[in-house]
Design a protein around this motif. Sequence first.
Motif, PDB file in Angstrom:
ATOM      1  N   ARG A 147       0.846  -1.188   0.000  1.00  0.00           N
ATOM      2  CA  ARG A 147       0.000   0.000   0.000  1.00  0.00           C
ATOM      3  C   ARG A 147       0.887   1.246   0.000  1.00  0.00           C
ATOM      4  O   ARG A 147       2.037   1.202   0.432  1.00  0.00           O
ATOM      5  CB  ARG A 147      -0.958   0.007   1.175  1.00  0.00           C
ATOM      6  CG  ARG A 147      -0.336   0.104   2.521  1.00  0.00           C
ATOM      7  CD  ARG A 147      -1.375  -0.002   3.659  1.00  0.00           C
ATOM      8  NE  ARG A 147      -0.742   0.075   4.946  1.00  0.00           N
ATOM      9  CZ  ARG A 147      -0.065  -0.903   5.532  1.00  0.00           C
ATOM     10  NH1 ARG A 147       0.064  -2.060   4.930  1.00  0.00           N
ATOM     11  NH2 ARG A 147       0.490  -0.731   6.709  1.00  0.00           N
ATOM     12  N   VAL A 148       0.335   2.334  -0.488  1.00  0.00           N
ATOM     13  CA  VAL A 148       1.057   3.597  -0.564  1.00  0.00           C
ATOM     14  C   VAL A 148       1.080   4.245   0.819  1.00  0.00           C
ATOM     15  O   VAL A 148       0.100   4.192   1.556  1.00  0.00           O
ATOM     16  CB  VAL A 148       0.370   4.552  -1.569  1.00  0.00           C
ATOM     17  CG1 VAL A 148       0.995   5.923  -1.541  1.00  0.00           C
ATOM     18  CG2 VAL A 148       0.424   3.970  -2.967  1.00  0.00           C
ATOM     19  N   ARG A 149       2.197   4.854   1.155  1.00  0.00           N
ATOM     20  CA  ARG A 149       2.268   5.686   2.357  1.00  0.00           C
ATOM     21  C   ARG A 149       1.817   7.085   1.943  1.00  0.00           C
ATOM     22  O   ARG A 149       2.609   7.901   1.484  1.00  0.00           O
ATOM     23  CB  ARG A 149       3.698   5.739   2.901  1.00  0.00           C
ATOM     24  CG  ARG A 149       4.124   4.479   3.601  1.00  0.00           C
ATOM     25  CD  ARG A 149       5.390   4.660   4.375  1.00  0.00           C
ATOM     26  NE  ARG A 149       5.247   5.686   5.402  1.00  0.00           N
ATOM     27  CZ  ARG A 149       6.270   6.288   5.984  1.00  0.00           C
ATOM     28  NH1 ARG A 149       7.501   5.985   5.640  1.00  0.00           N
ATOM     29  NH2 ARG A 149       6.066   7.193   6.908  1.00  0.00           N
ATOM     30  N   THR A 150       0.528   7.332   2.087  1.00  0.00           N
ATOM     31  CA  THR A 150      -0.010   8.614   1.634  1.00  0.00           C
ATOM     32  C   THR A 150       0.626   9.782   2.363  1.00  0.00           C
ATOM     33  O   THR A 150       0.808  10.853   1.770  1.00  0.00           O
ATOM     34  CB  THR A 150      -1.541   8.658   1.791  1.00  0.00           C
ATOM     35  OG1 THR A 150      -1.884   8.333   3.132  1.00  0.00           O
ATOM     36  CG2 THR A 150      -2.224   7.695   0.845  1.00  0.00           C
ATOM     37  N   ASP A 151       0.981   9.610   3.646  1.00  0.00           N
ATOM     38  CA  ASP A 151       1.631  10.698   4.376  1.00  0.00           C
ATOM     39  C   ASP A 151       2.966  11.056   3.752  1.00  0.00           C
ATOM     40  O   ASP A 151       3.326  12.236   3.656  1.00  0.00           O
ATOM     41  CB  ASP A 151       1.794  10.349   5.854  1.00  0.00           C
ATOM     42  CG  ASP A 151       2.642   9.095   6.092  1.00  0.00           C
ATOM     43  OD1 ASP A 151       2.716   8.220   5.209  1.00  0.00           O
ATOM     44  OD2 ASP A 151       3.229   8.996   7.191  1.00  0.00           O
ATOM     45  N   ALA A 152       3.708  10.066   3.263  1.00  0.00           N
ATOM     46  CA  ALA A 152       5.007  10.322   2.640  1.00  0.00           C
ATOM     47  C   ALA A 152       4.846  11.051   1.310  1.00  0.00           C
ATOM     48  O   ALA A 152       5.587  11.986   1.019  1.00  0.00           O
ATOM     49  CB  ALA A 152       5.767   9.022   2.443  1.00  0.00           C
ATOM     50  N   LEU A 153       3.872  10.628   0.514  1.00  0.00           N
ATOM     51  CA  LEU A 153       3.657  11.310  -0.769  1.00  0.00           C
ATOM     52  C   LEU A 153       3.114  12.719  -0.568  1.00  0.00           C
ATOM     53  O   LEU A 153       3.497  13.645  -1.278  1.00  0.00           O
ATOM     54  CB  LEU A 153       2.721  10.488  -1.655  1.00  0.00           C
ATOM     55  CG  LEU A 153       3.389   9.279  -2.299  1.00  0.00           C
ATOM     56  CD1 LEU A 153       2.375   8.431  -3.029  1.00  0.00           C
ATOM     57  CD2 LEU A 153       4.488   9.705  -3.234  1.00  0.00           C
ATOM     58  N   GLN A 154       2.249  12.886   0.410  1.00  0.00           N
ATOM     59  CA  GLN A 154       1.724  14.229   0.683  1.00  0.00           C
ATOM     60  C   GLN A 154       2.840  15.145   1.182  1.00  0.00           C
ATOM     61  O   GLN A 154       2.909  16.311   0.785  1.00  0.00           O
ATOM     62  CB  GLN A 154       0.591  14.163   1.691  1.00  0.00           C
ATOM     63  CG  GLN A 154      -0.142  15.482   1.834  1.00  0.00           C
ATOM     64  CD  GLN A 154      -1.437  15.341   2.609  1.00  0.00           C
ATOM     65  OE1 GLN A 154      -1.617  14.396   3.365  1.00  0.00           O
ATOM     66  NE2 GLN A 154      -2.329  16.273   2.410  1.00  0.00           N
ATOM     67  N   ALA A 155       3.715  14.632   2.028  1.00  0.00           N
ATOM     68  CA  ALA A 155       4.839  15.436   2.510  1.00  0.00           C
ATOM     69  C   ALA A 155       5.773  15.822   1.367  1.00  0.00           C
ATOM     70  O   ALA A 155       6.285  16.939   1.326  1.00  0.00           O
ATOM     71  CB  ALA A 155       5.596  14.671   3.590  1.00  0.00           C
ATOM     72  N   LEU A 156       5.978  14.901   0.426  1.00  0.00           N
ATOM     73  CA  LEU A 156       6.813  15.201  -0.728  1.00  0.00           C
ATOM     74  C   LEU A 156       6.168  16.291  -1.582  1.00  0.00           C
ATOM     75  O   LEU A 156       6.835  17.229  -2.014  1.00  0.00           O
ATOM     76  CB  LEU A 156       7.045  13.934  -1.551  1.00  0.00           C
ATOM     77  CG  LEU A 156       7.934  14.052  -2.775  1.00  0.00           C
ATOM     78  CD1 LEU A 156       9.323  14.568  -2.404  1.00  0.00           C
ATOM     79  CD2 LEU A 156       8.040  12.711  -3.478  1.00  0.00           C
ATOM     80  N   CYS A 157       4.872  16.178  -1.803  1.00  0.00           N
ATOM     81  CA  CYS A 157       4.144  17.214  -2.556  1.00  0.00           C
ATOM     82  C   CYS A 157       4.258  18.570  -1.862  1.00  0.00           C
ATOM     83  O   CYS A 157       4.498  19.597  -2.507  1.00  0.00           O
ATOM     84  CB  CYS A 157       2.672  16.847  -2.707  1.00  0.00           C
ATOM     85  SG  CYS A 157       2.387  15.504  -3.845  1.00  0.00           S
ATOM     86  N   THR A 158       4.107  18.579  -0.560  1.00  0.00           N
ATOM     87  CA  THR A 158       4.180  19.829   0.204  1.00  0.00           C
ATOM     88  C   THR A 158       5.580  20.427   0.144  1.00  0.00           C
ATOM     89  O   THR A 158       5.735  21.646   0.060  1.00  0.00           O
ATOM     90  CB  THR A 158       3.762  19.585   1.667  1.00  0.00           C
ATOM     91  OG1 THR A 158       2.423  19.075   1.678  1.00  0.00           O
ATOM     92  CG2 THR A 158       3.824  20.852   2.493  1.00  0.00           C
ATOM     93  N   ALA A 159       6.616  19.565   0.177  1.00  0.00           N
ATOM     94  CA  ALA A 159       7.985  20.067   0.080  1.00  0.00           C
ATOM     95  C   ALA A 159       8.237  20.700  -1.295  1.00  0.00           C
ATOM     96  O   ALA A 159       8.984  21.678  -1.395  1.00  0.00           O
ATOM     97  CB  ALA A 159       8.986  18.947   0.327  1.00  0.00           C
TER      98      ALA A 159
END
Length: 119
Positions: free
Chosen positions: A100-112
Amino acid sequence: MPKALPVIDTTAPVCCAPVAAGPMTDADALQIALRLKALADPVRVKIVSLLFSSPAGEEKSGDLASSLGLSESTVSHHLTQLRRAGLVVSDRRGMNMFHRVRTDALQALCTALDPSCCS
């Protein structure tokens, strides 16, 4: 032969000031670059897309391989790279591996990359 991704701390999503906030440290730039490098492959982008679109929010390795028309070993290689970058989590249940995707990690990357993208 492509270079292997360095091992990075995957216990937390990327955490640094947004790219647009000004010059960043070498360490922060490396953390972002390694995660982007893990996504810089069309198969890996498709894997993330399949995981996001899965009704259960997760998929078995064999199902991903079948959907992509690739061997399980090839899909396993790509999943390993995504796991090392902290973007995917995998769990063994019986004889199957579920991902499964770590949505928190992808969202943090998008925010960065763009602090206004996820708000």
